[in-house]
Write a protein that holds these residues in place. Structure first.
Motif, PDB file in Angstrom:
ATOM      1  N   ARG A   1      -0.484  -6.154   0.297  1.00  0.00           N
ATOM      2  CA  ARG A   1      -1.605  -5.354  -0.189  1.00  0.00           C
ATOM      3  C   ARG A   1      -2.946  -6.053   0.088  1.00  0.00           C
ATOM      4  N   ARG A   2      -2.981  -7.380  -0.100  1.00  0.00           N
ATOM      5  CA  ARG A   2      -4.242  -8.105   0.106  1.00  0.00           C
ATOM      6  C   ARG A   2      -4.681  -8.054   1.578  1.00  0.00           C
ATOM      7  N   THR A   3      -3.699  -7.969   2.471  1.00  0.00           N
ATOM      8  CA  THR A   3      -4.044  -7.846   3.895  1.00  0.00           C
ATOM      9  C   THR A   3      -4.751  -6.526   4.152  1.00  0.00           C
ATOM     10  N   PHE A   4      -4.271  -5.468   3.522  1.00  0.00           N
ATOM     11  CA  PHE A   4      -4.936  -4.173   3.666  1.00  0.00           C
ATOM     12  C   PHE A   4      -6.394  -4.285   3.252  1.00  0.00           C
ATOM     13  N   PHE A   5      -6.647  -4.911   2.103  1.00  0.00           N
ATOM     14  CA  PHE A   5      -8.014  -4.966   1.580  1.00  0.00           C
ATOM     15  C   PHE A   5      -8.893  -5.973   2.325  1.00  0.00           C
TER      16      PHE A   5
ATOM     17  N   SER B   1     -10.771   0.936   1.063  1.00  0.00           N
ATOM     18  CA  SER B   1     -10.093   2.058   0.411  1.00  0.00           C
ATOM     19  C   SER B   1      -9.196   2.747   1.424  1.00  0.00           C
ATOM     20  N   LYS B   2      -8.329   3.618   0.931  1.00  0.00           N
ATOM     21  CA  LYS B   2      -7.410   4.298   1.845  1.00  0.00           C
ATOM     22  C   LYS B   2      -8.140   5.306   2.735  1.00  0.00           C
ATOM     23  N   GLU B   3      -9.244   5.896   2.242  1.00  0.00           N
ATOM     24  CA  GLU B   3      -9.961   6.841   3.099  1.00  0.00           C
ATOM     25  C   GLU B   3     -10.658   6.128   4.242  1.00  0.00           C
TER      26      GLU B   3
ATOM     27  N   MET C   1      -1.932   7.290   8.506  1.00  0.00           N
ATOM     28  CA  MET C   1      -1.834   8.635   9.090  1.00  0.00           C
ATOM     29  C   MET C   1      -0.428   9.196   8.926  1.00  0.00           C
ATOM     30  N   GLU C   2       0.565   8.356   9.141  1.00  0.00           N
ATOM     31  CA  GLU C   2       1.964   8.786   9.012  1.00  0.00           C
ATOM     32  C   GLU C   2       2.252   9.236   7.582  1.00  0.00           C
ATOM     33  N   LEU C   3       1.797   8.449   6.614  1.00  0.00           N
ATOM     34  CA  LEU C   3       2.045   8.792   5.212  1.00  0.00           C
ATOM     35  C   LEU C   3       1.238  10.010   4.772  1.00  0.00           C
ATOM     36  N   PHE C   4       0.005  10.095   5.226  1.00  0.00           N
ATOM     37  CA  PHE C   4      -0.807  11.262   4.874  1.00  0.00           C
ATOM     38  C   PHE C   4      -0.153  12.544   5.377  1.00  0.00           C
ATOM     39  N   ALA C   5       0.447  12.456   6.576  1.00  0.00           N
ATOM     40  CA  ALA C   5       1.065  13.645   7.181  1.00  0.00           C
ATOM     41  C   ALA C   5       2.358  14.034   6.472  1.00  0.00           C
ATOM     42  N   THR C   6       3.098  13.047   5.968  1.00  0.00           N
ATOM     43  CA  THR C   6       4.391  13.347   5.363  1.00  0.00           C
ATOM     44  C   THR C   6       4.316  13.545   3.847  1.00  0.00           C
TER      45      THR C   6
ATOM     46  N   ALA D   1      -1.169  11.853  -2.600  1.00  0.00           N
ATOM     47  CA  ALA D   1       0.047  11.212  -3.098  1.00  0.00           C
ATOM     48  C   ALA D   1       0.296   9.832  -2.488  1.00  0.00           C
ATOM     49  N   THR D   2      -0.436   9.486  -1.439  1.00  0.00           N
ATOM     50  CA  THR D   2      -0.228   8.213  -0.749  1.00  0.00           C
ATOM     51  C   THR D   2      -1.037   7.105  -1.413  1.00  0.00           C
ATOM     52  N   THR D   3      -0.411   5.941  -1.615  1.00  0.00           N
ATOM     53  CA  THR D   3      -1.099   4.803  -2.237  1.00  0.00           C
ATOM     54  C   THR D   3      -1.351   3.709  -1.199  1.00  0.00           C
ATOM     55  N   VAL D   4      -2.264   2.821  -1.544  1.00  0.00           N
ATOM     56  CA  VAL D   4      -2.561   1.682  -0.672  1.00  0.00           C
ATOM     57  C   VAL D   4      -1.324   0.803  -0.525  1.00  0.00           C
ATOM     58  N   ASP D   5      -0.573   0.609  -1.606  1.00  0.00           N
ATOM     59  CA  ASP D   5       0.641  -0.206  -1.542  1.00  0.00           C
ATOM     60  C   ASP D   5       1.628   0.366  -0.530  1.00  0.00           C
ATOM     61  N   GLU D   6       1.756   1.682  -0.501  1.00  0.00           N
ATOM     62  CA  GLU D   6       2.676   2.319   0.443  1.00  0.00           C
ATOM     63  C   GLU D   6       2.202   2.149   1.880  1.00  0.00           C
ATOM     64  N   ILE D   7       0.902   2.235   2.078  1.00  0.00           N
ATOM     65  CA  ILE D   7       0.363   2.048   3.429  1.00  0.00           C
ATOM     66  C   ILE D   7       0.631   0.628   3.911  1.00  0.00           C
ATOM     67  N   ALA D   8       0.358  -0.349   3.053  1.00  0.00           N
ATOM     68  CA  ALA D   8       0.596  -1.749   3.412  1.00  0.00           C
ATOM     69  C   ALA D   8       2.071  -1.996   3.705  1.00  0.00           C
ATOM     70  N   ALA D   9       2.958  -1.450   2.862  1.00  0.00           N
ATOM     71  CA  ALA D   9       4.394  -1.644   3.056  1.00  0.00           C
ATOM     72  C   ALA D   9       4.860  -1.019   4.366  1.00  0.00           C
TER      73      ALA D   9
END
Length: 280
Positions: free
Chosen positions: A76-80, A85-87, A52-57, A62-70
């Motif tokens: 990244r594997r924890t995210f999945f 998916s990011k949505e 949510m923070e990245l989507f807003a900024t 433009a936001t990637t899964v790697d950025e969300i995980a970081a």
């Protein structure tokens, strides 16, 4: 529309076969499962907050899964492990809320009208949104702007409708219908009405920035659904036995006596009393 509650022999046997020793042996496993579920939900919410923070900024595209995980401080594997998916990350609580809604249905009091039970079940969704108004408002903004997120939201709503449709269908009194083929239609229409009423009120609350008494507004909307579908969805059918009125009143001097069915909607009882007082 008439409903009955049923308890299968298998369910009854399961309830009576649980000994204290068996219950005690299951307790540690149950506690461990609860802790694991809580940890899972905590991580899902942390990932969702980062998304949510990245989507807003940065914007959704433009936001990637790697950025969300970081941003959440995980790999990244924890995210999945938690989202495909990011949505999907934008709706972290729907799976658990669906489980809680089903638990409400399974634990319903024997004399509660099934449509009232469904209304209580969908309130679990309301509680999910009301727990974090600011996050919910931002999520609502994003779903209005991003078609992919909107499609995900629609898919989530459909899951609740299917759950409630199955529940209502399981509580039809087959003797009350001349054409059993109508039962799936009646259950689906009633379930859809409850979900639609909930979503209408919820969207209004979100557009107001998460301000206002959401539960009171929902109760008002559900009362309308209950009056419309609780007894009227079978309108046009010829019942085998005339239905008893929801409530009756009798005067005795300065005393007003009310007799009501145990399944009568409170709004209908109050309406009957108010009319009797006005007509005195």
């Amino acid at each position: 529309m008439q409903y009955v509650r049923v308890m299968t022999p298998a369910h009854q046997a399961d309830q009576t076969s649980r000994t204290p020793a068996k219950a005690a042996s299951e307790a540690p496993e149950s506690a461990a499962s609860s802790r694991a579920a809580a940890q899972r939900l905590k991580m899902r919410r942390e990932l969702a907050a980062a998304a949510m923070e990245l989507f807003a900024t940065k914007g959704y595209e433009a936001t990637t899964v790697d950025e969300i995980a970081a941003t959440a401080g995980v790999a990244r594997r924890t995210f999945f492990r938690h989202f495909r998916s990011k949505e999907e990350a934008i709706f972290p609580d729907h799976d658990d809320t669906l489980v809680r809604a089903e638990a409400v249905l399974n634990a319903a009091p024997p004399l509660e009208h099934p449509l009232d039970t469904v209304c209580r079940g969908i309130k679990e969704v309301m509680k999910m949104y009301a727990a974090s108004p600011s996050v919910s408002v931002e999520r609502y903004r994003l779903t209005r702007e991003v078609p992919t997120l909107r499609e995900r939201e629609i898919a989530s709503v459909a899951r609740y409708e299917r759950l409630f449709t199955r529940y209502l269908l399981g509580h039809f009194d087959e003797q009350a219908h001349h054409d059993g083929n109508d039962d799936p239609l009646l259950a689906e229409v009633a379930a859809s009405a409850v979900v639609t009423a909930h979503n209408h009120v919820l969207r209004r609350w979100l557009r107001a920035g998460g301000q206002g008494d959401l539960e009171t507004q929902l109760d008002h909307a559900f009362a309308i659904v209950r009056r419309t579908f609780g007894t009227g969805i079978g309108a046009g059918r010829t019942p085998a036995v005339p239905a008893a009125p929801a409530a009756q009143v009798a005067h005795s001097g300065e005393v007003l006596v009310t007799v009501a069915r145990t399944d009568a909607p409170l709004t209908e009882v109050m309406r009957t009393i108010e009319e009797a007082l006005r007509n005195r």
